[in-house]
Write a protein that holds these residues in place. Structure first.
Motif, PDB file in Angstrom:
ATOM      1  N   UNK A  87     -36.467 -13.881 -14.845  1.00 38.53           N
ATOM      2  CA  UNK A  87     -35.071 -13.445 -14.976  1.00 38.53           C
ATOM      3  C   UNK A  87     -34.778 -12.262 -14.072  1.00 38.53           C
ATOM      4  N   UNK A  88     -35.703 -11.320 -13.997  1.00 39.04           N
ATOM      5  CA  UNK A  88     -35.510 -10.202 -13.067  1.00 39.04           C
ATOM      6  C   UNK A  88     -35.521 -10.705 -11.618  1.00 39.04           C
ATOM      7  N   UNK A  89     -36.423 -11.650 -11.347  1.00 38.38           N
ATOM      8  CA  UNK A  89     -36.555 -12.140  -9.967  1.00 38.38           C
ATOM      9  C   UNK A  89     -35.286 -12.855  -9.510  1.00 38.38           C
ATOM     10  N   UNK A  90     -34.601 -13.532 -10.431  1.00 45.15           N
ATOM     11  CA  UNK A  90     -33.341 -14.181 -10.054  1.00 45.15           C
ATOM     12  C   UNK A  90     -32.307 -13.127  -9.666  1.00 45.15           C
ATOM     13  N   UNK A  91     -32.233 -12.054 -10.426  1.00 46.79           N
ATOM     14  CA  UNK A  91     -31.292 -10.979 -10.090  1.00 46.79           C
ATOM     15  C   UNK A  91     -31.663 -10.363  -8.741  1.00 46.79           C
ATOM     16  N   UNK A  92     -32.942 -10.189  -8.512  1.00 51.11           N
ATOM     17  CA  UNK A  92     -33.434  -9.673  -7.232  1.00 51.11           C
ATOM     18  C   UNK A  92     -32.943 -10.585  -6.095  1.00 51.11           C
ATOM     19  N   UNK A  93     -33.065 -11.887  -6.287  1.00 52.82           N
ATOM     20  CA  UNK A  93     -32.680 -12.864  -5.246  1.00 52.82           C
ATOM     21  C   UNK A  93     -31.163 -12.876  -5.026  1.00 52.82           C
ATOM     22  N   UNK A  94     -30.398 -12.908  -6.123  1.00 51.77           N
ATOM     23  CA  UNK A  94     -28.952 -13.063  -5.965  1.00 51.77           C
ATOM     24  C   UNK A  94     -28.311 -11.826  -5.362  1.00 51.77           C
ATOM     25  N   UNK A 151     -36.639  -3.332  -5.730  1.00 55.88           N
ATOM     26  CA  UNK A 151     -35.586  -3.784  -6.630  1.00 55.88           C
ATOM     27  C   UNK A 151     -35.730  -3.088  -7.975  1.00 55.88           C
ATOM     28  N   UNK A 152     -34.633  -2.494  -8.417  1.00 51.52           N
ATOM     29  CA  UNK A 152     -34.625  -1.766  -9.691  1.00 51.52           C
ATOM     30  C   UNK A 152     -33.659  -2.472 -10.633  1.00 51.52           C
ATOM     31  N   UNK A 199     -27.778   4.721 -16.396  1.00 51.64           N
ATOM     32  CA  UNK A 199     -27.557   5.884 -15.555  1.00 51.64           C
ATOM     33  C   UNK A 199     -28.895   6.543 -15.209  1.00 51.64           C
ATOM     34  N   UNK A 200     -29.866   5.694 -14.954  1.00 49.24           N
ATOM     35  CA  UNK A 200     -31.206   6.172 -14.607  1.00 49.24           C
ATOM     36  C   UNK A 200     -31.628   5.452 -13.334  1.00 49.24           C
ATOM     37  N   UNK A 201     -31.830   6.190 -12.228  1.00 52.00           N
ATOM     38  CA  UNK A 201     -32.167   5.527 -10.961  1.00 52.00           C
ATOM     39  C   UNK A 201     -33.450   4.704 -11.042  1.00 52.00           C
ATOM     40  N   UNK A 202     -34.297   5.014 -12.014  1.00 53.42           N
ATOM     41  CA  UNK A 202     -35.539   4.248 -12.165  1.00 53.42           C
ATOM     42  C   UNK A 202     -35.319   2.955 -12.932  1.00 53.42           C
ATOM     43  N   UNK A 213     -40.321  -0.114 -10.182  1.00 52.58           N
ATOM     44  CA  UNK A 213     -39.482  -0.979  -9.354  1.00 52.58           C
ATOM     45  C   UNK A 213     -40.314  -2.175  -8.871  1.00 52.58           C
ATOM     46  N   UNK A 214     -39.646  -3.275  -8.550  1.00 52.47           N
ATOM     47  CA  UNK A 214     -40.338  -4.363  -7.867  1.00 52.47           C
ATOM     48  C   UNK A 214     -40.468  -3.960  -6.413  1.00 52.47           C
TER      49      UNK A 214
END
Ligand SMILES: *[C@@H]1O[C@H](CO)[C@@H](O)[C@H](O)[C@H]1NC(C)=O
Ligand SMILES: *[C@@H]1O[C@H](CO)[C@@H](O)[C@H](O)[C@H]1NC(C)=O
Ligand SMILES: [Ca+2]
Ligand SMILES: [Zn+2]
Length: 592
Positions: free
Chosen positions: A432-439, A449-450, A457-460, A466-467
């Motif tokens: 699921x995270x990887x799909x967001x990374x791709x899109x 990718x974070x 409101x956290x840059x991390x 992060x990926x």
């Protein structure tokens, strides 16, 4: 779900050395691949069991008894399983994609299916078998097929144990269930749902003793962990998108179910609402112009912000529908649509998406029941800032949740029951995270990718790391899988982020990848392998079998052109040729 424990991983970080994992010894959780502890409530927990899947891939394929005889998928798969494994099976579902055909089946004993003993067979375009996954069992004895417990008594037991009500439109069945002591028990199987609590289960009640034996949990479950606050201003990335519907994948657009046109946030693929399913938009727009500018200075529950969130979520779920459809998540492959336009699969199951759901905060979740029952997404407010922030307005979050639906439907043939073990569930979070990374990619660059930095409101963001292709930034490896709980098992997307980077370096990047799956660029190759491997992999895959499914997907679609590239990335993260039991290995095939 999107919440994650950041503290847990700091413990093992101290002992992980990114460059030399060979010396690392880690406690192995041997149950990750077969079990998972499910919390029903604060004081009720149930440990579910899925027999270990064996998985074989066959490269360019092996013969089967009915090859080239025009046999149906059912006939071909049942006869192959019988001849190859000597086990009777009953076909459950299947479909033909553009490179492979897939059959999914259950083991059969005394004429009854064994719920959690399943197999999947994939055939290539030459009608040869290219993959076989199976979790069949050999019980020493088998109980009578006649229940002693009535359906009503089993229903009472299941409703009480799971704090929900029987979903009466889904027929109840009598099946066998394999237990981790090697026995099988006779069970009555029935769905139990509690809409207010957001819970949705398939319950397995022992038909001889009337005790709850196991569950399938259809919800990628919510937790309510509070995340640290750091001050940062709201981001503002809104822009007008005109006519985004892909008319190849949504032939009547996003505002029609094939018979009825709509002027609100409902259509064939999704209905997005707040509070009640009829609350799809207070200002429906006959011209389909949905321009609501979010006002970040006031509460998300202000009318304009509700509309902005509802429209954004509607746009995202439709977009994921259209993108994944292009790559193979079609009607026949068990997708979410009301009208299937006669193209196979079971319809009547668009996603319903509840934004600003009042059931919780600081999270989101997605329920994936079997094909034919609608997926259900719940988006919550995040309360770490003033004013609160809305998960539906950080694209990572709805894309992540929606992808749970894709992976749960495509793994195991539309049952929604094949990402249930700890390890498989953890990979589900990762995909699921990887799909967001791709899109979210807009160029060939592959920055770290974070996930979730806006809502918190956290840059991390909300993950432990992060990926990143940089192993200092993200040192997680295969060995970490054995030590972590499922929320922290994020190695899957670490591999995926790095595979993506390697494929884009090798094959370039296409800006049209969302609508054109025919290109040869690396981002297109990546999404094909991602989607193809879901249908190929066994029920409740492990990191090893998921890896093997990617390698086989590459053979099926690209003749194995990316084999060494994939092995090198896997090996760099501990999933080399000789990896096993959550112990890292960096070996690659000798010809690579
Ligand atoms: C519904 O919308 C489609 C596409 O937007 C259009 O072609 C069709 O004529 C509409 N149908 C009705 C009944 O208005
Ligand atoms: C990897 O990340 C570390 C820590 O941020 C940094 O010092 C190093 O330069 C990075 N390496 C590469 C190759 O970018
Ligand atoms: Ca469907
Ligand atoms: Zn999730």
């Amino acid at each position: 779900m999107v919440a994650v424990n950041k503290l847990l991983t700091s413990v093992f970080l101290a002992i992980v050395s990114a460059s030399s994992f060979a010396a690392l010894t880690v406690p192995i959780n041997s149950k990750h691949a077969t079990h998972r502890i499910r919390s029903i409530s604060n004081n009720v927990k149930i440990e579910v069991y899925h027999p270990e899947s064996t998985y074989q891939t066959f490269g360019t394929g092996i013969d089967h008894p009915l090859r080239k005889r025009g046999a149906s998928l059912k006939e071909a798969s049942e006869s192959f399983v019988s001849s190859y494994l000597g086990v009777d099976s009953l076909y459950h579902s299947g479909f033909s994609g553009d490179t492979t055909s897939h059959a999914y089946a259950h083991q059969v004993i005394n004429g009854l299916i064994v719920s959690n003993a399943v197999c999947n067979v994939a055939f290539n375009s030459d009608d040869k078998v290219v993959a076989l996954g199976s979790s069949f069992v050999k019980p020493p004895s088998v109980p009578s097929t006649t229940p002693d417990v009535s359906f009503d008594d089993a229903k009472t037991t299941a409703e009480a144990a799971l704090d929900g009500t029987y979903v009466s439109e889904i027929p109840t069945t009598v099946e066998y269930l394999a237990k981790d002591n090697g026995e099988v028990v006779l069970v009555r199987v029935l769905q139990i749902r509690n809409e207010a609590a957001g819970s949705w289960y398939n319950a397995f009640v022992n038909a001889h003793t009337n005790t709850l034996e196991s569950i399938t949990d259809y919800v990628a479950q919510a937790t309510y962990r509070v995340l640290p606050i750091t001050a940062e201003t709201l981001l503002d990335g809104f822009e007008d998108v005109v006519d985004p519907a892909d008319l190849i994948t949504s032939p009547d657009g996003w505002h029609s179910d094939g018979t009825t046109n709509t002027t609100d946030t409902s259509g064939n693929n999704v209905l997005t609402y707040k509070t009640t399913t009829t609350n799809t938009s207070p200002e429906t727009d006959a011209d389909l112009v949905f321009e609501y500018t979010q006002d970040p200075t006031v509460s998300p529950t202000t009318a304009v912000n509700v509309n902005a969130a509802r429209v954004n979520n509607f746009y995202l779920v439709n977009s994921i529908h259209d993108i994944t459809y292009r790559y193979g998540f079609t009607e026949a492959a068990f997708n979410f649509q009301n009208n299937n336009f006669g193209l196979g699969g079971v319809g009547g199951d668009r996603v319903t998406a509840s934004i600003q759901d009042s059931a919780g905060t600081n999270n989101a979740d997605f329920a994936t029941p079997p094909d034919g029952q609608g997926g259900h997404m719940r988006m919550y407010l995040f309360t770490e800032t003033t004013p609160d922030r809305d998960g539906a307005l950080e694209n990572d979050v709805p894309v992540h949740e929606n992808t749970h639906g894709v992976t749960n439907r495509m793994t195991g043939g539309g049952t929604g029951a094949c990402l249930q073990t700890t390890e498989a569930g953890g990979m589900g979070e990762g995909w699921s995270d990887a799909m967001a990374d791709w899109t979210e990619k807009t160029s060939a660059a592959v920055p770290d990718f974070v996930m979730g930095q806006y809502i918190t409101s956290d840059p991390a963001g909300i993950r432990t790391h992060p990926y990143s292709t940089n192993s200092t930034v993200n040192p997680l490896t295969y060995a970490d899988v054995g030590t972590l709980n499922e929320l922290s098992v994020k190695c899957g997307p670490i591999f995926l982020h790095n595979i993506y980077a390697a494929l884009v370096t090798e094959h370039g990047w296409s800006p049209d990848s969302r609508t054109n799956p025919d290109g040869t660029e690396g981002n297109i190759v990546h999404m094909h392998l991602f989607i193809d491997a879901l249908s190929l992999q066994p029920c409740n895959p492990t990191f090893l079998t998921a890896r093997d499914a990617w390698l086989q997907a590459d053979v099926n679609r690209y003749g194995g052109a990316n084999r060494c590239l994939l092995w090198k990335v896997y090996a760099s993260k501990g999933l080399g040729v000789n990896a096993a039991n959550h112990v890292n290995n960096a070996d690659i095939p000798s010809d690579c």
